[in-house]
Structure formats: structure tokens, C-alpha cells
Design an enzyme around this catalytic site. Structure first.
Site, PDB file in Angstrom:
ATOM      1  N   SER A 124       0.718  -1.225   0.228  1.00 17.29           N
ATOM      2  CA  SER A 124      -0.021  -0.062   0.039  1.00 17.29           C
ATOM      3  C   SER A 124       0.911   1.268   0.061  1.00 17.29           C
ATOM      4  CB  SER A 124      -0.859  -0.030   1.100  1.00 17.29           C
ATOM      5  OG  SER A 124      -1.919   0.705   1.016  1.00 17.29           O
TER       6      SER A 124
ATOM      7  N   HIS B  92      -3.775  -1.967  -4.557  1.00 15.39           N
ATOM      8  CA  HIS B  92      -5.417  -2.493  -4.306  1.00 15.39           C
ATOM      9  C   HIS B  92      -6.135  -2.373  -5.557  1.00 15.39           C
ATOM     10  CE1 HIS B  92      -4.052  -2.270  -0.335  1.00 15.39           C
ATOM     11  NE2 HIS B  92      -4.040  -0.842  -0.294  1.00 15.39           N
TER      12      HIS B  92
END
Length: 258
Positions: A135, A169
Site C-alpha cells: 500500500s 489495491h
């Protein structure tokens, strides 16, 4: 005996690792294998989460049994190591692996720059210390990144170690896919997107390999050609495959040329 690989290496996780995959250590084991150390020195930077206690605890549960594990906190009086800035630099530059956690990329970069950590990480990269993270811990290494931690997705300038853009993501948050394509069409650097469970392994600034902890997970190369956004699928090496799961995770596979 430690073997320092002098070629810069970054492993950018679209999402996964110990913070997201409690039942799988495939991605973390892959990164640890790159250090070449029997008991790697691993330092965790949980800055993007505001040095969340639960995140630090999970890090030690995962890495302390097999590694010399430590962390650096920039938001707590107890920084994890000595509070002297020069000692923070020495500590980070003595590691085999620096693992950056997820959270707010914008807040993390601000804190890093205030403490000079951004400059130290550049030194670590040049010295061959393996850098990784999911992330925000993926986005930060790139020149451009699509950040959506606070509000609508936007382009944020990262550390620029990798001269591309990055989106994470890619499957879990569908809006990111559309927004990333839109930003690339609008002038954002071409780059790479990764689904959860996928890691992009760079040597120097070249994408050498894509690996995954989930069968069927994908990464993509995104660029704009004559006004049209082209999305090229990159099929990872699945680390759960039996031939890769015996002993040390395999770092073999078809190289990917960027």
C-alpha cells in the site's frame, strides 16, 4: 554470515504481507530470501499508520522468531531505537531489509522529510538494502503514485527511486482502477498497478519479476499510447506453487522487462 546484495532492490506489494495475510507468509518470505542472510536484520517503519501499536505488535509476531527485528517510531517519545537522528540513520543503514507499512502516504512522506528519513532511505537503496512494503509502503518508492487514503484519489509525488507511477489495491478498490487510467491519460507517468497479494520486484529501476501469494492475482503495466490508455497484463509467478514452496521461496521465473 551476512551477504549484502549491492544492487538496489525494491519489492512493492499491491496489498498483502503480514498486515493483510494472517494465514500466508509467502510474500514476506520471498522478500526475506532476497537479503541472503540466515537471520536478516529487519526494521519496520510504521510511519504511515501513525506508528499504530497493533501494527508494530503484528510486525514483531511475524518477524522476531526468525529475524533480528526492530522498528523506528517518529510519532512516539520512545522511537524504538535511540532518539538521536544520527543513530536512526546508522540503524537503518545497518539493516538487510527495511519494511514500510501501509496507511497515509502523504502523512508518512511529510514525517520522513521532517526527520531526514527520505534521504536515509535513498542511501539504503543505493547500498543494496532491500526495501519493501504494501500500500503506502509500495507507493512511496515511485515518482508518481495514486493515493486515495484521504478523500478522492489524487496524484502524489513519491521518493522517485523508481521512475514510474504506481497504483495498489487494483482489484479490491475498483474506483482506483478507473482513476489511475484517467490520471495516466492526463499526463501521469506510465507505470504499474498491482492487485492485493501481488508484488512487483525491481532490481535497480528495472522490473525483474512479478510474484503472487494468491493464484490468479494479477499486475498490469499501464501507459498512454496515442491518447489511448493501454493496460498490459503481467502474469505473476505464484509462490504457492509446489515447486516454489519447498524451503526458501523461489526467486526464479520469467524476467519482466520494463
Amino acid at each position: 554470515m551476512r551477504r549484502r546484495v549491492t544492487e538496489p532492490q525494491i519489492v512493492a506489494l499491491g496489498g498483502g504481507g503480514f498486515s493483510m495475510e494472517k494465514d500466508s507468509a509467502l510474500l514476506d518470505d520471498y522478500v526475506l530470501a532476497l537479503t541472503g542472510a540466515l537471520r536478516p536484520r529487519v526494521c519496520f517503519l510504521p510511519t504511515a499508520s501513525g506508528d499504530a501499536d497493533h501494527y508494530i505488535v503484528r510486525f514483531y509476531r511475524r518477524f522476531a522468531p526468525t529475524c533480528d527485528a526492530s522498528h523506528v517510531s517518529l510519532f512516539r517519545r520512545d522511537q524504538g531505537v535511540s532518539g538521536v537522528e544520527d543513530d536512526l540513520e546508522s540503524h537503518l543503514l545497518s539493516q538487510d531489509l527495511i519494511y514500510v507499512g501501509g496507511g497515509s502516504m502523504v502523512s508518512m512522506l511529510g514525517a520522513w522529510r521532517a526527520h531526514g528519513i527520505d534521504k536515509v532511505l535513498r542511501k539504503a537503496w543505493r547500498a543494496g538494502i532491500v526495501l519493501c512494503g504494501p500500500s503506502a509502503g509500495s507507493l512511496c518508492w515511485f515518482q508518481d503514485a495514486l493515493s486515495a487514503f484521504h478523500g478522492a484519489p489524487r496524484c502524489v509525488r513519491g521518493l522517485g527511486l523508481l521512475p514510474y507511477s504506481n497504483c495498489v489495491h487494483y482489484d479490491a478498490e475498483p474506483d482506483r482502477r478507473a482513476e489511475y487510467r484517467c490520471f495516466v491519460a492526463g499526463g501521469m507517468l506510465p507505470g504499474f498497478a498491482a492487485e492485493d497479494g501481488v508484488a512487483l520486484h525491481f532490481r535497480d529501476t528495472r522490473l525483474e519479476r512479478v510474484v503472487a501469494s494468491r493464484a490468479g492475482a494479477r499486475a498490469y503495466r499501464i501507459e498512454c499510447q496515442r491518447g489511448d490508455v493501454v493496460e498490459e497484463r503481467l502474469d505473476p509467478v505464484y509462490l504457492g506453487d509446489e515447486r516454489n514452496a519447498r524451503g526458501t521461496p523461489s526467486t526464479s521465473g520469467t524476467p519482466v522487462t520494463a
